[in-house]
Write a protein that holds these residues in place. Structure first.
Motif, PDB file in Angstrom:
ATOM      1  N   GLU A 114       0.801  -1.228   0.000  1.00 46.12           N
ATOM      2  CA  GLU A 114       0.000   0.000   0.000  1.00 46.12           C
ATOM      3  C   GLU A 114       0.833   1.277   0.000  1.00 46.12           C
ATOM      4  O   GLU A 114       0.364   2.319  -0.464  1.00 46.12           O
ATOM      5  CB  GLU A 114      -0.939   0.008   1.206  1.00 46.12           C
ATOM      6  N   SER A 115       2.063   1.208   0.541  1.00 46.08           N
ATOM      7  CA  SER A 115       2.829   2.448   0.698  1.00 46.08           C
ATOM      8  C   SER A 115       4.320   2.162   0.862  1.00 46.08           C
ATOM      9  O   SER A 115       4.722   1.025   1.122  1.00 46.08           O
ATOM     10  CB  SER A 115       2.337   3.215   1.925  1.00 46.08           C
ATOM     11  N   ASN A 116       5.096   3.226   0.769  1.00 48.25           N
ATOM     12  CA  ASN A 116       6.538   3.137   1.052  1.00 48.25           C
ATOM     13  C   ASN A 116       6.758   2.672   2.489  1.00 48.25           C
ATOM     14  O   ASN A 116       7.646   1.848   2.749  1.00 48.25           O
ATOM     15  CB  ASN A 116       7.209   4.508   0.880  1.00 48.25           C
ATOM     16  N   ASP A 117       5.950   3.196   3.385  1.00 51.40           N
ATOM     17  CA  ASP A 117       6.097   2.838   4.791  1.00 51.40           C
ATOM     18  C   ASP A 117       5.816   1.355   5.031  1.00 51.40           C
ATOM     19  O   ASP A 117       6.506   0.711   5.827  1.00 51.40           O
ATOM     20  CB  ASP A 117       5.171   3.683   5.673  1.00 51.40           C
ATOM     21  N   GLU A 118       4.804   0.818   4.355  1.00 56.64           N
ATOM     22  CA  GLU A 118       4.513  -0.607   4.519  1.00 56.64           C
ATOM     23  C   GLU A 118       5.679  -1.450   4.022  1.00 56.64           C
ATOM     24  O   GLU A 118       6.082  -2.416   4.669  1.00 56.64           O
ATOM     25  CB  GLU A 118       3.230  -1.004   3.798  1.00 56.64           C
ATOM     26  N   HIS A 153       8.811  -0.586   3.871  1.00 55.67           N
ATOM     27  CA  HIS A 153       9.900  -0.446   4.835  1.00 55.67           C
ATOM     28  C   HIS A 153       9.661  -1.341   6.062  1.00 55.67           C
ATOM     29  O   HIS A 153      10.587  -2.010   6.536  1.00 55.67           O
ATOM     30  CB  HIS A 153      10.066   1.003   5.277  1.00 55.67           C
ATOM     31  N   THR A 154       8.440  -1.360   6.551  1.00 55.50           N
ATOM     32  CA  THR A 154       8.104  -2.191   7.712  1.00 55.50           C
ATOM     33  C   THR A 154       8.322  -3.668   7.401  1.00 55.50           C
ATOM     34  O   THR A 154       8.905  -4.403   8.214  1.00 55.50           O
ATOM     35  CB  THR A 154       6.650  -1.948   8.150  1.00 55.50           C
ATOM     36  N   SER A 209      12.206  -4.314   6.971  1.00 57.31           N
ATOM     37  CA  SER A 209      12.951  -4.226   8.232  1.00 57.31           C
ATOM     38  C   SER A 209      12.551  -5.332   9.202  1.00 57.31           C
ATOM     39  O   SER A 209      13.270  -5.606  10.164  1.00 57.31           O
ATOM     40  CB  SER A 209      12.782  -2.850   8.877  1.00 57.31           C
TER      41      SER A 209
END
Length: 92
Positions: free
Chosen positions: A59-63, A65-66, A69
């Motif tokens: 869904e997103s860059n943040d997802e 990354h999560t 990581s």
């Protein structure tokens, strides 16, 4: 959002084999769970290297990354992310 991700793994040579085996087992389980969920769409080994190319649909860059990581091998990886967009000549 689609991303092409290259992961190069560099496990330290002095890390005990039992620790490496445990990390690899957790990595396999985690990555297969993400594949079953559809977030990790494909994974391809790079011939002759401890590396892979993977395709993620998140869904997103943040997802992304999560998810990355959270990989048990993350501390031992060099990761390159390429955002992808639909090509105007694609028939799909």
């Amino acid at each position: 959002m689609m991303f092409l991700v290259r992961m190069d793994v560099r496990i330290p040579h002095d890390l005990p084999a039992t620790d490496v085996d445990a990390i690899k087992l957790r990595e396999k389980n985690y990555s297969q769970d993400l594949q079953r969920s559809g977030k990790w769409q494909a994974i391809y080994r790079v011939v002759g290297e401890y590396a892979n190319y993977s395709l993620f649909d998140v869904e997103s860059n943040d997802e992304l990354h999560t998810l990355l990581s959270g990989l048990p091998l993350f501390p031992y990886m060099e990761i390159h992310v390429t955002p992808l967009a639909q090509h105007p000549s694609s028939i799909r």
